[in-house]
Design an enzyme around this catalytic site. Structure first.
Site, PDB file in Angstrom:
ATOM      1  N   ASP A  33       0.853  -1.187   0.000  1.00  0.00           N
ATOM      2  CA  ASP A  33       0.000   0.000   0.000  1.00  0.00           C
ATOM      3  C   ASP A  33       0.893   1.242   0.000  1.00  0.00           C
ATOM      4  O   ASP A  33       1.904   1.309   0.697  1.00  0.00           O
ATOM      5  CB  ASP A  33      -0.904  -0.008   1.237  1.00  0.00           C
ATOM      6  CG  ASP A  33      -2.031   1.001   1.123  1.00  0.00           C
ATOM      7  OD1 ASP A  33      -3.197   0.591   0.966  1.00  0.00           O
ATOM      8  OD2 ASP A  33      -1.737   2.228   1.186  1.00  0.00           O
ATOM      9  N   ASN A  91     -13.066  -2.990   2.005  1.00  0.00           N
ATOM     10  CA  ASN A  91     -14.051  -1.916   2.109  1.00  0.00           C
ATOM     11  C   ASN A  91     -14.987  -1.935   0.913  1.00  0.00           C
ATOM     12  O   ASN A  91     -14.552  -2.158  -0.225  1.00  0.00           O
ATOM     13  CB  ASN A  91     -13.339  -0.562   2.178  1.00  0.00           C
ATOM     14  CG  ASN A  91     -12.469  -0.430   3.405  1.00  0.00           C
ATOM     15  OD1 ASN A  91     -12.896  -0.774   4.508  1.00  0.00           O
ATOM     16  ND2 ASN A  91     -11.244   0.047   3.233  1.00  0.00           N
ATOM     17  N   GLU A  99     -12.045   3.709  -1.325  1.00  0.00           N
ATOM     18  CA  GLU A  99     -11.522   4.802  -2.158  1.00  0.00           C
ATOM     19  C   GLU A  99     -11.303   4.344  -3.592  1.00  0.00           C
ATOM     20  O   GLU A  99     -11.545   5.107  -4.529  1.00  0.00           O
ATOM     21  CB  GLU A  99     -10.172   5.294  -1.611  1.00  0.00           C
ATOM     22  CG  GLU A  99     -10.283   6.066  -0.316  1.00  0.00           C
ATOM     23  CD  GLU A  99      -8.911   6.351   0.282  1.00  0.00           C
ATOM     24  OE1 GLU A  99      -7.898   6.252  -0.446  1.00  0.00           O
ATOM     25  OE2 GLU A  99      -8.873   6.644   1.473  1.00  0.00           O
ATOM     26  N   VAL A 100     -10.779   3.138  -3.745  1.00  0.00           N
ATOM     27  CA  VAL A 100     -10.429   2.663  -5.090  1.00  0.00           C
ATOM     28  C   VAL A 100     -11.467   1.610  -5.514  1.00  0.00           C
ATOM     29  O   VAL A 100     -11.604   0.569  -4.866  1.00  0.00           O
ATOM     30  CB  VAL A 100      -9.010   2.065  -5.117  1.00  0.00           C
ATOM     31  CG1 VAL A 100      -8.666   1.587  -6.522  1.00  0.00           C
ATOM     32  CG2 VAL A 100      -7.986   3.081  -4.627  1.00  0.00           C
ATOM     33  N   HIS A 104     -10.383  -5.166  -3.592  1.00  0.00           N
ATOM     34  CA  HIS A 104      -9.070  -5.489  -3.019  1.00  0.00           C
ATOM     35  C   HIS A 104      -9.218  -5.896  -1.574  1.00  0.00           C
ATOM     36  O   HIS A 104     -10.116  -5.429  -0.872  1.00  0.00           O
ATOM     37  CB  HIS A 104      -8.104  -4.307  -3.122  1.00  0.00           C
ATOM     38  CG  HIS A 104      -8.647  -2.999  -2.612  1.00  0.00           C
ATOM     39  ND1 HIS A 104      -9.511  -2.227  -3.354  1.00  0.00           N
ATOM     40  CD2 HIS A 104      -8.468  -2.344  -1.452  1.00  0.00           C
ATOM     41  CE1 HIS A 104      -9.834  -1.139  -2.669  1.00  0.00           C
ATOM     42  NE2 HIS A 104      -9.219  -1.192  -1.500  1.00  0.00           N
ATOM     43  N   HIS A 106      -7.058  -5.694   1.940  1.00  0.00           N
ATOM     44  CA  HIS A 106      -5.895  -5.199   2.677  1.00  0.00           C
ATOM     45  C   HIS A 106      -5.434  -6.340   3.581  1.00  0.00           C
ATOM     46  O   HIS A 106      -6.256  -6.987   4.245  1.00  0.00           O
ATOM     47  CB  HIS A 106      -6.270  -4.030   3.589  1.00  0.00           C
ATOM     48  CG  HIS A 106      -6.791  -2.817   2.889  1.00  0.00           C
ATOM     49  ND1 HIS A 106      -6.031  -1.667   2.729  1.00  0.00           N
ATOM     50  CD2 HIS A 106      -7.998  -2.547   2.334  1.00  0.00           C
ATOM     51  CE1 HIS A 106      -6.763  -0.743   2.111  1.00  0.00           C
ATOM     52  NE2 HIS A 106      -7.962  -1.254   1.855  1.00  0.00           N
TER      53      HIS A 106
HETATM   54  P1  DGP Z   1      -9.750   1.528   0.126  1.00  0.00           P
HETATM   55  O1  DGP Z   1     -10.226   2.631   1.020  1.00  0.00           O
HETATM   56  O2  DGP Z   1     -10.007   0.178   0.713  1.00  0.00           O
HETATM   57  O3  DGP Z   1     -10.244   1.667  -1.285  1.00  0.00           O
HETATM   58  O4  DGP Z   1      -8.155   1.683   0.119  1.00  0.00           O
HETATM   59  C1  DGP Z   1      -7.396   1.959  -1.005  1.00  0.00           C
HETATM   60  C2  DGP Z   1      -5.947   1.843  -0.618  1.00  0.00           C
HETATM   61  O5  DGP Z   1      -5.176   1.935  -1.787  1.00  0.00           O
HETATM   62  C3  DGP Z   1      -5.441   2.930   0.343  1.00  0.00           C
HETATM   63  O6  DGP Z   1      -4.949   2.296   1.521  1.00  0.00           O
HETATM   64  C4  DGP Z   1      -4.309   3.599  -0.416  1.00  0.00           C
HETATM   65  C5  DGP Z   1      -3.989   2.632  -1.526  1.00  0.00           C
HETATM   66  N1  DGP Z   1      -3.601   3.270  -2.777  1.00  0.00           N
HETATM   67  C6  DGP Z   1      -4.273   4.232  -3.440  1.00  0.00           C
HETATM   68  N2  DGP Z   1      -3.626   4.568  -4.572  1.00  0.00           N
HETATM   69  C7  DGP Z   1      -2.528   3.763  -4.616  1.00  0.00           C
HETATM   70  C8  DGP Z   1      -1.471   3.627  -5.573  1.00  0.00           C
HETATM   71  O7  DGP Z   1      -1.401   4.302  -6.595  1.00  0.00           O
HETATM   72  N3  DGP Z   1      -0.510   2.717  -5.281  1.00  0.00           N
HETATM   73  C9  DGP Z   1      -0.558   1.927  -4.157  1.00  0.00           C
HETATM   74  N4  DGP Z   1       0.437   1.059  -3.979  1.00  0.00           N
HETATM   75  N5  DGP Z   1      -1.538   2.031  -3.252  1.00  0.00           N
HETATM   76  C10 DGP Z   1      -2.515   2.935  -3.493  1.00  0.00           C
END
Ligand code: DGP
Length: 120
Positions: A33, A91, A99-100, A104, A106
């Site tokens: 992350d 999430n 967010e994304v 996924h 974690h």
């Molecule tokens: P969520 O809230 O579960 O969608 O968390 C998304 C996670 O993704 C957050 O902990 C930060 C991570 N993240 C966002 N953008 C990037 C990226 O460009 N690269 C990596 N390695 N992680 C990212």
């Protein structure tokens, strides 16, 4: 929710954006992350277009669910997290704080992780 083919994880899967990759197979990609919340904070994403766990559970084939689960297991083993413990979290949407919009998990580890949620 429609899958956005240009979300950041879709772009990482296409190798358009770099990531610190830990593991990759035909089902999954695992990488660190970008904003770690624990000494070990890894994201495991499927190599298919699922918005969230809900979408994955509805659409993924048994073979894909199995392969993806095994990939997560492989990552957990590679960090030797079984004995001391770890947390897996996914999430979904607004209340879940997603967010994304590419499904996924974690994986957190490397220290005691405390309560599951901060009380309101
Ligand atoms: P969520 O809230 O579960 O969608 O968390 C998304 C996670 O993704 C957050 O902990 C930060 C991570 N993240 C966002 N953008 C990037 C990226 O460009 N690269 C990596 N390695 N992680 C990212």
């Amino acid at each position: 929710m429609e899958y956005d083919k240009n979300n950041i994880f879709a772009r990482i899967l296409r190798k358009e954006i770099p990531a610190d990759i830990i593991y990759e197979d035909e089902y999954a990609l695992a990488f660190h992350d970008v904003n770690p919340q624990a000494p070990i904070h890894v994201l495991v994403i499927p190599k298919k277009e699922y918005v969230s766990f809900f979408d994955f559970a509805e659409k993924a084939s048994p073979e894909f669910v199995y392969g993806f689960t095994k990939a997560i297991h492989h990552v957990i083993k590679s960090f030797d997290l079984r004995k001391d413990g770890f947390r897996i979290l996914s999430n979904h949407s607004v209340h879940g704080g997603q967010e994304v919009p590419h499904f996924h998990f974690h994986i957190f580890g490397g220290r005691p992780l405390g309560r599951m949620l901060t009380p309101p």
